[in-house]
Design a protein around this motif. Structure first.
Motif, PDB file in Angstrom:
ATOM      1  N   ARG A 647       0.808  -1.219   0.000  1.00 47.84           N
ATOM      2  CA  ARG A 647       0.000   0.000   0.000  1.00 47.84           C
ATOM      3  C   ARG A 647       0.846   1.276   0.000  1.00 47.84           C
ATOM      4  NH1 ARG A 647      -4.406  -2.286  -1.994  1.00 47.84           N
ATOM      5  NH2 ARG A 647      -5.335  -3.831  -0.606  1.00 47.84           N
ATOM      6  N   LEU A 648       2.139   1.150  -0.229  1.00 50.24           N
ATOM      7  CA  LEU A 648       2.995   2.317  -0.289  1.00 50.24           C
ATOM      8  C   LEU A 648       2.622   3.166  -1.496  1.00 50.24           C
ATOM      9  CD1 LEU A 648       4.711  -0.220   0.915  1.00 50.24           C
ATOM     10  CD2 LEU A 648       6.618   1.379   0.804  1.00 50.24           C
ATOM     11  N   PRO A 649       2.821   4.467  -1.429  1.00 52.48           N
ATOM     12  CA  PRO A 649       2.463   5.329  -2.556  1.00 52.48           C
ATOM     13  C   PRO A 649       3.252   4.991  -3.814  1.00 52.48           C
ATOM     14  CG  PRO A 649       2.814   6.636  -0.576  1.00 52.48           C
ATOM     15  CD  PRO A 649       3.273   5.251  -0.264  1.00 52.48           C
ATOM     16  N   GLY A 660      -4.128   7.354  -0.259  1.00 51.35           N
ATOM     17  CA  GLY A 660      -4.578   5.966  -0.280  1.00 51.35           C
ATOM     18  C   GLY A 660      -3.828   5.119   0.719  1.00 51.35           C
ATOM     19  N   GLY A 661      -2.522   5.361   0.843  1.00 49.71           N
ATOM     20  CA  GLY A 661      -1.734   4.624   1.827  1.00 49.71           C
ATOM     21  C   GLY A 661      -2.231   4.852   3.233  1.00 49.71           C
ATOM     22  N   ILE A 700     -14.271   4.464  -1.272  1.00 49.89           N
ATOM     23  CA  ILE A 700     -13.242   5.379  -0.760  1.00 49.89           C
ATOM     24  C   ILE A 700     -12.056   5.457  -1.709  1.00 49.89           C
ATOM     25  CG2 ILE A 700     -11.535   5.707   1.092  1.00 49.89           C
ATOM     26  CD1 ILE A 700     -13.677   4.507   3.014  1.00 49.89           C
ATOM     27  N   THR A 701     -11.572   4.327  -2.178  1.00 46.16           N
ATOM     28  CA  THR A 701     -10.408   4.348  -3.074  1.00 46.16           C
ATOM     29  C   THR A 701     -10.750   5.024  -4.401  1.00 46.16           C
ATOM     30  OG1 THR A 701     -10.909   2.084  -3.798  1.00 46.16           O
ATOM     31  CG2 THR A 701      -9.275   2.352  -2.042  1.00 46.16           C
ATOM     32  N   ASP A 702     -11.982   4.838  -4.871  1.00 46.92           N
ATOM     33  CA  ASP A 702     -12.401   5.532  -6.096  1.00 46.92           C
ATOM     34  C   ASP A 702     -12.415   7.046  -5.879  1.00 46.92           C
ATOM     35  OD1 ASP A 702     -12.664   3.190  -7.480  1.00 46.92           O
ATOM     36  OD2 ASP A 702     -14.860   3.086  -7.316  1.00 46.92           O
ATOM     37  N   SER A 732     -12.013  12.216   0.078  1.00 46.12           N
ATOM     38  CA  SER A 732     -13.051  11.186   0.139  1.00 46.12           C
ATOM     39  C   SER A 732     -14.084  11.553   1.209  1.00 46.12           C
ATOM     40  CB  SER A 732     -12.440   9.823   0.469  1.00 46.12           C
ATOM     41  OG  SER A 732     -13.461   8.890   0.777  1.00 46.12           O
ATOM     42  N   THR A 733     -15.268  11.941   0.775  1.00 48.85           N
ATOM     43  CA  THR A 733     -16.317  12.307   1.733  1.00 48.85           C
ATOM     44  C   THR A 733     -16.754  11.090   2.549  1.00 48.85           C
ATOM     45  OG1 THR A 733     -17.975  11.983  -0.008  1.00 48.85           O
ATOM     46  CG2 THR A 733     -17.162  14.226   0.329  1.00 48.85           C
TER      47      THR A 733
END
Length: 742
Positions: A647-649, A660-661, A700-702, A732-733
């Protein structure tokens, strides 16, 4: 429940942007645990505003948080998460001032060339914001830097792909350093046999005495050094390397630390600029002097002043500067697309971050065609150049290092109570004429002295006895805990190191060293020993002074982990408490540039995640707070999953970035807290959070990815608009709603 406080520093550039995303999560997760997270502004603009409140409105003023934190470090209650801050060069300071002025802050201009006493006083006042303004204030303890076990394990299982082979046909790359009249050759040192107050004075050839610094208090046992860089010899060195680079057809590069060593290294940088561009600069010397061009600020310090000239004269000088490249060797490039060379500004190529990249890139740097090419890396002073030379020669003989198998070099660094060694602070001077610079005590006795020629760079350094004792103790403690050889990197032929060796031999018997492999080795031999072990996959501890602490904790982690930002950096404060540093920020400007251009922040907050673990552990140990212990244990589990699941950038836009990370860290941390059984209340609380985060993962990721791929307006570089920055870093709301409900 005992209340505990963690101070989270507000800083600059990429790590500051990442804080907008991460800090709300940390505050939400620690809510109800007896832990309060408080921010403290030690950013470059924050330091400027705090030091110049004179004409500001009440709404604009902020306290001197750096001074407050400095006082806190002397308390056993100190618990500080210290993110990387800007160690400002003069151009960076001027840019930050200009931005503050545009935002309505009535801050005076920096007087680059003070013309009267008032401007000299103003320049001195600004000096508090320049260079290493933060670290000497906060580092009231010595450094324990190493890769966390989970980080090192991940790096070996998933080796970074930045390593480039050293050419089998041979490499012309080398490190070039002076062979005489540098700081190494001139350094003398002594340990004080009693407390006293000294002054630094310059005595001209005619006997005229000028006090350079007065009322400098020294403690019994304190080690002091003086050293001089002879600039005539320095300029001859640069000229020889220019000729050598032309002959060998390699890139020429200069590796200094002008941001940290804010007096000595900018001057040394300026001499390189004036030697390389000599033909053009000498031709127009009078004109350039009139417009205030300053080579200590790099070629940009000349080019930026040309707009003060008529167009024809400006074009003439620009043509003459461009013509220099036709006869001089090619320079290593910082940005070939924009024509930014190694000599453009002093803060673009910083030795501790740049030299590891030379090793990583197979002895090469980038040329004007955006291709890698062999280079001569100029590191003028031999105090540290030799160990860089050794690692280059090792790589020539044995090939590139393999991150999947190589061992580690952890570091125990002497830095407490402003253990300088850098000579970068208030005891570095440019000799005004031929003469002598002396350290004179209250009785008029000369303790140390140096002969100087006009323009020579004199520096005095200090290291107090109590921090040295603590450093030796920490070295023994880490050697015992790690079970690996621990090497004191000290050179008997260097004045400073001779005094430190005496101290090491004096204080080692105070500790149980039975069964430990403790050695004293000069840097070249220590490097050879460490590299042999690294190539066998074995670990070693380097116990070093402040400069090598800085250099080695970039060098080895960049090779092992791909970045030094992933190092665990713990500073056990001498009066109790802890300072937890989160890695290096040398790449932070490039990350911000990418974010502003395409909305992708590749800054990796792993350093922040890792630093928070021992911070929470310290609270648990000192107060018995079981919730803090659980938070630390589960965060460690989350970090492991963050790494194992990749999950690293990413470096590329429209792929996972810092935001995201941080989301995935929050998810894994909530899941670990929900799975633990030590605290049912926390288990119930986080079960709900974990469920919501997992169920909304795709949404959330989208939302996070859809925020990328466009230019970003932060409302400022040094001082972003909080609302704009928070909107960009929390796009991300869905994610925000879950966290904010906590």
């Amino acid at each position: 429940m005992t209340q505990s406080k963690i101070i989270w520093t507000k800083i600059d550039e990429a790590p500051a942007l990442a804080t907008y995303s991460l800090l709300p999560i940390v505050q939400a997760y620690t809510k109800g645990s007896g832990i309060e997270i408080e921010t403290s502004d030690i950013s470059l603009p924050g330091r400027i505003i705090a030091n110049f409140p004179d004409n500001l409105t009440e709404d604009q003023k902020i306290p001197d948080h750096l001074a407050q934190l400095g006082a806190l470090t002397k308390s056993p209650d100190a618990n500080i998460i210290k993110l990387p801050n800007i160690s400002a060069s003069i151009p960076q300071l001027q840019s930050a001032i200009a931005e503050l002025q545009e935002k309505g802050f009535d801050i005076p201009d920096y007087p680059e060339e003070p013309k009267n006493d008032a401007e000299k006083a103003l320049q001195k006042r600004f000096a508090k914001c320049l260079g290493s303004a933060v670290n000497p204030v906060l580092r009231e303890g010595n450094a324990d830097r190493r890769a966390a076990a989970s980080v090192k394990k991940f790096a070996q299982k998933n080796p970074h792909r930045m390593m480039k082979d050293w050419p089998e046909s041979g490499s012309k790359a080398r490190v070039a350093s002076m062979d005489d009249k540098d700081f190494f050759a001139s350094e003398n040192s002594t340990a004080m046999d009693r407390p006293t107050v000294v002054k630094i004075e310059f005595v001209a050839g005619d006997g005229t005495t000028t006090v350079l610094k007065d009322d400098l208090s020294l403690q019994e046992g304190e080690v002091i050094d003086t050293a001089v860089m002879n600039v005539a010899a320095l300029r001859e060195f640069y000229a020889r390397q220019i000729e050598a680079a032309k002959k060998d057809e390699v890139l020429l590069s200069l590796h200094l630390k002008a941001t940290m060593m804010k007096i000595s290294d900018p001057i040394m940088f300026g001499h390189c600029v004036s030697v390389y561009y000599k033909e053009a600069l000498d031709k127009h010397a009078e004109t350039l002097k009139e417009i205030g061009a300053n080579v200590n600020n790099g070629l940009a310090g000349v080019l930026d002043k040309l707009d003060r000239l008529p167009a024809a004269k400006r074009s003439e000088i620009e043509r003459d500067i461009a013509a220099v490249y036709e006869t001089q060797p090619a320079l290593a490039m910082v940005d070939s697309r924009k024509g930014i060379t190694n000599l453009h500004v002093p803060n673009n190529v910083i030795v501790d971050a740049s030299m590891p990249n030379v090793v990583r890139d197979g002895g090469r740097m980038w040329n004007n065609d955006d291709e890698l090419q062999d280079c001569i890396a100029m590191v003028p002073d031999r105090c540290y150049a030799t160990m860089y030379a050794e690692i280059l020669e090792d790589a020539k003989r044995n090939g590139q290092f393999d991150p999947s198998t190589m061992g580690s070099v952890a570091n125990v660094g002497l830095m407490a109570q402003k253990a300088e060694e850098y000579g970068s602070h208030d005891k570095t001077f440019e000799a005004p004429a031929n003469g002598e610079i002396r350290i004179v005590d209250a009785e008029g006795k000369t303790i140390l002295k140096q002969t100087v020629e006009v323009g020579d760079i004199f520096r005095m350094c200090q290291a107090k006895d109590a921090p040295i004792q603590d450093w030796v103790k920490l070295g023994v403690t880490r050697a015992r805990a790690a079970g690996t050889p621990a090497i004191f990197w000290l050179d008997e032929s260097r004045g400073h190191d001779r005094e430190i060796i005496k101290k090491v031999k004096k204080y080692l018997p105070d500790h149980d060293t039975s069964g430990l492999d403790l050695r004293i080795m000069e840097p070249v031999d220590a490097m050879k020993f460490s590299l042999e072990r690294i190539r066998r996959g074995e670990d070693t501890i380097a116990i070093t002074g402040n400069v090598l602490r800085d250099y080695l904790t970039d060098l080895f982690p960049i090779l092992e982990l791909g970045t030094s930002a992933r190092m665990l950096s713990i500073v056990p404060l001498m009066n109790g408490g802890g300072l937890f540093e989160t890695g290096a920020g040398g790449s932070a400007p490039k990350h911000v540039q990418q974010f502003l251009k395409e909305g992708h922040l590749r800054w990796d907050s792993l350093g922040e995640y890792c630093a928070l673990v021992p911070s929470l552990e310290m609270i648990a140990e000192n107060t018995g707070n079981e919730k803090a212990e659980i938070l630390a244990e589960t965060l460690e589990e989350a970090i492991t999953l963050y790494l194992e699941n990749g999950r690293l950038p990413s470096r590329k836009v429209n792929e996972n970035d810092n935001r995201g990370g941080t989301f995935y860290l929050a998810l894994y941390w909530a899941q670990a807290l929900a799975a633990q059984k030590k605290d049912p209340q926390m288990q119930v609380r986080f079960a709900k959070v974990a469920k919501e985060l997992a169920e909304n993962e795709t949404t959330i990721t989208d939302e996070l990815l859809s925020a990328q791929g466009r230019p970003v307006d932060l409302g400022g570089y040094f001082l972003p608009d909080d609302a704009k920055a928070e909107k960009e870093m929390r796009p991300s709301t869905t994610f925000n709603a879950i966290i904010d409900r906590m």
